[in-house]
Design a protein around this motif. Structure first.
Motif, PDB file in Angstrom:
ATOM      1  N   ILE B  79      10.661  -7.547  28.421  1.00 11.05           N
ATOM      2  CA  ILE B  79      10.117  -8.694  28.426  1.00 11.05           C
ATOM      3  C   ILE B  79      10.961  -9.722  28.271  1.00 11.05           C
ATOM      4  CG2 ILE B  79       8.703 -10.519  28.331  1.00 11.05           C
ATOM      5  CD1 ILE B  79       6.611  -8.281  28.422  1.00 11.05           C
ATOM      6  N   ALA B  80      11.775  -8.984  27.448  1.00  9.96           N
ATOM      7  CA  ALA B  80      12.666 -10.871  26.361  1.00  9.96           C
ATOM      8  C   ALA B  80      14.273  -9.888  26.843  1.00  9.96           C
ATOM      9  CB  ALA B  80      12.841 -10.182  25.144  1.00  9.96           C
ATOM     10  N   ALA B  81      14.322  -8.907  27.724  1.00 12.84           N
ATOM     11  CA  ALA B  81      15.687  -8.912  27.932  1.00 12.84           C
ATOM     12  C   ALA B  81      15.456  -9.145  29.957  1.00 12.84           C
ATOM     13  CB  ALA B  81      16.128  -7.604  28.076  1.00 12.84           C
ATOM     14  N   ILE B  82      14.719  -8.677  30.018  1.00 11.46           N
ATOM     15  CA  ILE B  82      14.457  -9.799  31.266  1.00 11.46           C
ATOM     16  C   ILE B  82      14.231 -10.947  31.298  1.00 11.46           C
ATOM     17  CG2 ILE B  82      13.389 -10.086  33.944  1.00 11.46           C
ATOM     18  CD1 ILE B  82      12.355  -6.338  33.172  1.00 11.46           C
ATOM     19  N   ARG B  83      13.650 -11.933  30.905  1.00  7.62           N
ATOM     20  CA  ARG B  83      13.356 -13.036  30.742  1.00  7.62           C
ATOM     21  C   ARG B  83      14.582 -13.737  30.994  1.00  7.62           C
ATOM     22  NH1 ARG B  83       8.109 -15.481  30.664  1.00  7.62           N
ATOM     23  NH2 ARG B  83       8.698 -17.688  30.264  1.00  7.62           N
ATOM     24  N   HIS B  84      15.582 -12.987  29.723  1.00  8.34           N
ATOM     25  CA  HIS B  84      17.106 -13.993  29.368  1.00  8.34           C
ATOM     26  C   HIS B  84      18.221 -13.643  30.256  1.00  8.34           C
ATOM     27  CE1 HIS B  84      20.371 -14.655  26.926  1.00  8.34           C
ATOM     28  NE2 HIS B  84      20.742 -14.024  26.857  1.00  8.34           N
ATOM     29  N   ILE B  85      17.551 -12.389  31.349  1.00  9.97           N
ATOM     30  CA  ILE B  85      18.798 -12.322  32.454  1.00  9.97           C
ATOM     31  C   ILE B  85      18.430 -12.554  33.507  1.00  9.97           C
ATOM     32  CG2 ILE B  85      17.688 -10.666  34.002  1.00  9.97           C
ATOM     33  CD1 ILE B  85      20.806  -9.169  33.437  1.00  9.97           C
ATOM     34  N   LEU B  86      17.379 -13.369  34.049  1.00  4.87           N
ATOM     35  CA  LEU B  86      17.461 -14.305  34.705  1.00  4.87           C
ATOM     36  C   LEU B  86      17.359 -15.954  34.103  1.00  4.87           C
ATOM     37  CD1 LEU B  86      13.415 -13.137  36.317  1.00  4.87           C
ATOM     38  CD2 LEU B  86      15.784 -12.500  37.106  1.00  4.87           C
ATOM     39  N   GLY B  87      16.780 -15.974  33.180  1.00  2.69           N
ATOM     40  CA  GLY B  87      17.459 -16.899  32.887  1.00  2.69           C
ATOM     41  C   GLY B  87      16.418 -18.099  32.680  1.00  2.69           C
ATOM     42  N   ILE B  88      14.684 -17.324  32.600  1.00  4.92           N
ATOM     43  CA  ILE B  88      13.517 -18.242  32.159  1.00  4.92           C
ATOM     44  C   ILE B  88      13.166 -17.469  30.873  1.00  4.92           C
ATOM     45  CG2 ILE B  88      13.064 -18.203  34.984  1.00  4.92           C
ATOM     46  CD1 ILE B  88      11.468 -15.618  34.002  1.00  4.92           C
ATOM     47  N   ASP B  89      14.164 -17.566  30.254  1.00 10.09           N
ATOM     48  CA  ASP B  89      14.301 -17.710  28.419  1.00 10.09           C
ATOM     49  C   ASP B  89      13.912 -18.824  28.287  1.00 10.09           C
ATOM     50  OD1 ASP B  89      16.217 -17.675  28.673  1.00 10.09           O
ATOM     51  OD2 ASP B  89      17.272 -16.609  26.308  1.00 10.09           O
ATOM     52  N   ARG B  90      13.224 -20.198  28.949  1.00 10.94           N
ATOM     53  CA  ARG B  90      13.110 -21.462  28.274  1.00 10.94           C
ATOM     54  C   ARG B  90      12.660 -22.542  29.559  1.00 10.94           C
ATOM     55  NH1 ARG B  90      17.979 -24.081  32.067  1.00 10.94           N
ATOM     56  NH2 ARG B  90      16.016 -25.727  31.605  1.00 10.94           N
ATOM     57  N   THR B  91      12.161 -23.679  29.077  1.00 14.02           N
ATOM     58  CA  THR B  91      11.453 -24.339  30.149  1.00 14.02           C
ATOM     59  C   THR B  91      12.425 -25.026  31.120  1.00 14.02           C
ATOM     60  OG1 THR B  91      10.068 -24.727  28.103  1.00 14.02           O
ATOM     61  CG2 THR B  91      10.005 -25.934  30.100  1.00 14.02           C
ATOM     62  N   TRP B  92      11.925 -25.342  31.999  1.00  8.37           N
ATOM     63  CA  TRP B  92      12.177 -25.687  32.973  1.00  8.37           C
ATOM     64  C   TRP B  92      12.279 -26.925  33.737  1.00  8.37           C
ATOM     65  CZ3 TRP B  92      16.907 -24.397  35.478  1.00  8.37           C
ATOM     66  CH2 TRP B  92      17.874 -23.511  35.348  1.00  8.37           C
ATOM     67  N   SER B  93      12.273 -28.295  33.841  1.00  8.20           N
ATOM     68  CA  SER B  93      11.585 -28.721  34.282  1.00  8.20           C
ATOM     69  C   SER B  93      11.803 -29.420  35.804  1.00  8.20           C
ATOM     70  CB  SER B  93      11.779 -30.417  33.655  1.00  8.20           C
ATOM     71  OG  SER B  93      11.768 -30.818  32.548  1.00  8.20           O
ATOM     72  N   VAL B  94      10.701 -29.536  36.780  1.00  8.04           N
ATOM     73  CA  VAL B  94      10.252 -29.318  37.694  1.00  8.04           C
ATOM     74  C   VAL B  94       9.890 -30.538  38.818  1.00  8.04           C
ATOM     75  CG1 VAL B  94       9.767 -27.968  39.665  1.00  8.04           C
ATOM     76  CG2 VAL B  94      10.776 -26.586  37.160  1.00  8.04           C
ATOM     77  N   ASP B 152      13.456 -38.462  33.900  1.00  9.72           N
ATOM     78  CA  ASP B 152      12.277 -36.878  32.846  1.00  9.72           C
ATOM     79  C   ASP B 152      13.685 -35.836  33.016  1.00  9.72           C
ATOM     80  OD1 ASP B 152      10.801 -39.260  33.064  1.00  9.72           O
ATOM     81  OD2 ASP B 152       9.571 -38.805  34.614  1.00  9.72           O
ATOM     82  N   LYS B 153      14.765 -35.997  33.667  1.00  8.42           N
ATOM     83  CA  LYS B 153      15.288 -34.745  33.114  1.00  8.42           C
ATOM     84  C   LYS B 153      15.152 -34.065  34.010  1.00  8.42           C
ATOM     85  CE  LYS B 153      17.221 -36.065  28.455  1.00  8.42           C
ATOM     86  NZ  LYS B 153      17.250 -36.783  28.413  1.00  8.42           N
ATOM     87  N   VAL B 154      15.257 -34.105  35.050  1.00  7.76           N
ATOM     88  CA  VAL B 154      14.348 -32.856  36.129  1.00  7.76           C
ATOM     89  C   VAL B 154      15.754 -32.010  36.484  1.00  7.76           C
ATOM     90  CG1 VAL B 154      13.279 -32.199  38.460  1.00  7.76           C
ATOM     91  CG2 VAL B 154      12.789 -34.738  37.119  1.00  7.76           C
ATOM     92  N   GLU B 155      15.323 -30.775  36.836  1.00  8.33           N
ATOM     93  CA  GLU B 155      16.262 -30.002  36.871  1.00  8.33           C
ATOM     94  C   GLU B 155      16.056 -29.725  38.101  1.00  8.33           C
ATOM     95  OE1 GLU B 155      17.122 -27.421  32.510  1.00  8.33           O
ATOM     96  OE2 GLU B 155      15.389 -28.156  33.046  1.00  8.33           O
ATOM     97  N   LEU B 156      14.890 -28.795  38.164  1.00  9.57           N
ATOM     98  CA  LEU B 156      14.393 -28.051  39.874  1.00  9.57           C
ATOM     99  C   LEU B 156      13.782 -29.005  40.831  1.00  9.57           C
ATOM    100  CD1 LEU B 156      13.751 -24.821  38.547  1.00  9.57           C
ATOM    101  CD2 LEU B 156      16.018 -25.089  39.680  1.00  9.57           C
ATOM    102  N   ALA B 157      13.644 -29.148  41.998  1.00 10.08           N
ATOM    103  CA  ALA B 157      12.168 -29.562  42.885  1.00 10.08           C
ATOM    104  C   ALA B 157      12.318 -28.203  43.499  1.00 10.08           C
ATOM    105  CB  ALA B 157      13.668 -30.485  43.249  1.00 10.08           C
ATOM    106  N   ILE B 178      20.237 -33.147  41.289  1.00  9.75           N
ATOM    107  CA  ILE B 178      19.047 -31.717  41.159  1.00  9.75           C
ATOM    108  C   ILE B 178      19.916 -30.090  41.671  1.00  9.75           C
ATOM    109  CG2 ILE B 178      16.913 -30.574  42.542  1.00  9.75           C
ATOM    110  CD1 ILE B 178      15.968 -32.335  40.134  1.00  9.75           C
ATOM    111  N   LYS B 179      19.886 -29.861  41.242  1.00  9.90           N
ATOM    112  CA  LYS B 179      21.286 -28.637  41.152  1.00  9.90           C
ATOM    113  C   LYS B 179      20.635 -27.316  41.696  1.00  9.90           C
ATOM    114  CE  LYS B 179      24.557 -30.234  39.312  1.00  9.90           C
ATOM    115  NZ  LYS B 179      25.418 -30.709  40.892  1.00  9.90           N
ATOM    116  N   GLY B 180      18.658 -27.279  42.210  1.00  6.54           N
ATOM    117  CA  GLY B 180      18.261 -26.157  42.723  1.00  6.54           C
ATOM    118  C   GLY B 180      17.494 -27.040  43.130  1.00  6.54           C
TER     119      GLY B 180
END
Lengths: 219, 219
Positions: B79-94, B152-157, B178-180
């Motif tokens: 789980i930790a490794a997959i979350r890391h490779i997908l870039g979801i071992d962090r919070t995204w502001s949407v 609000d430092k939004v990253e994705l929409a 917005i980058k995504g």
């Protein structure tokens, strides 16, 4: 048959990727017909979809000898051929299970009736909704699935229910004779081999996006 | 970068199909952790996803040397490794644009916060909603996109707007940095090369299903 978009690379006779591209060509072609365009080239279709003209020609060759070299394709002819190969040159009777926000959004989604998908029955576990009409369609209780599917000749079902209810609803639908399920619940469902299942996992889509943005960051 | 699920076979360094499978492994692994399972085999994961154990081992090898032959993998480590490779071992502001039925369904979708996607701002063209709160989040007018995205430092929409509004909303979001974008509107959007776009066309999913059922009928 378990079918999760992106999981299998090949199914049936056409590849999944080809079938998805046919759906996307269809959108482009319908736009062009609306604009009154009588011809479209593989180059134009390729540019619209972000793929090569050679890939477009290869895909469209599956439909028969439709284009004329140097002149292009007739959008109307392509639309008819694609609708035929996808099995959407007819009307499909669809049931929706779960009349919450997602279910209501799907009912109002104009693309479905336009493409021949007609919601004919709604099912909901919330007793306060059973017997009412939503968007003009009667809401039934889950215990009436078999009766209503048979009476209304329902062919496909869309599941917009919570995850923990999804498998038991799917079982009821399969028992009632439904041959195709579109599942929005974030749960992996088991269905018999003669039942088709397409799963739309909204989290997977957002994860795909995060991965792309993340990779852009890294590169 | 235009990214339509199923359209491209390869993007970035991992194939799209592999990235989708990582999302699906994640769901399986989380289920197993919840059930208190300390080990999982490639055979078990393959059976759950309907693919071969060899494919599972090939995919998981991208994550490093995590499994032990004959013993299996630690779900927590995977789980930790997959979350890391997908870039979801962090919070995204949407940000969510469009607070209709679909938008509200997405706001209530429990999978998003669980996976680190946090809705921080809502935008809506309906003036009667602007200034209100939906699911505890403030609704802003479309003219405030740039200001709020920055504050609000939004990253994705996520776009849950009608087709005819989608391109102009996308343009505003891109201009705001917005980058995504995750697009639910049935419209093909154009974005600059440094912006990622994932399109969820619900009609395509239902057409895929119809094609499968149609093909079963024919065969």
């Amino acid at each position: 048959m378990l079918f999760i978009p992106g999981l299998q690379d090949h199914d049936n006779r056409l590849s999944r990727a080809t079938v998805v591209r046919f759906s996307l060509y269809l959108r482009q072609l319908e736009d062009r017909v609306l604009k009154g365009e009588a011809k479209v080239s593989s180059k134009q279709l390729g540019e619209a979809l972000g793929i090569t003209a050679a890939q477009v020609r290869k895909d469209l060759a599956c439909l028969g000898n439709l284009g004329q070299p140097g002149i292009g394709y007739s959008p109307d002819e392509l639309i008819a051929a694609i609708r035929h190969i996808l099995g959407i040159d007819r009307t499909w009777s669809v049931a929706l299970v779960g009349v919450g926000n997602l279910g209501r959004a799907l009912l109002r989604y104009k693309g479905f009736p336009f493409r021949g998908f007609r919601f004919v029955a709604l099912f909901e576990s919330d007793a306060s909704l059973v017997g009412q009409r939503v968007e003009g369609i009667a809401v039934h209780g889950l215990t009436d699935i078999a009766k209503v599917v048979h009476a209304d000749k329902v062919e496909l079902a869309v599941l917009a229910v919570p995850s923990d209810a999804a498998q038991s609803v799917a079982d009821s639908l399969v028992q009632a004779g439904i041959k195709g399920l579109l599942n929005f619940a974030p749960a992996v469902l088991r269905v018999p081999a003669d039942v088709s299942l397409v799963a739309v996992d909204l989290t997977v889509q957002l994860e795909q996006l995060a991965f792309q943005v993340h990779t852009h960051y890294v590169m």
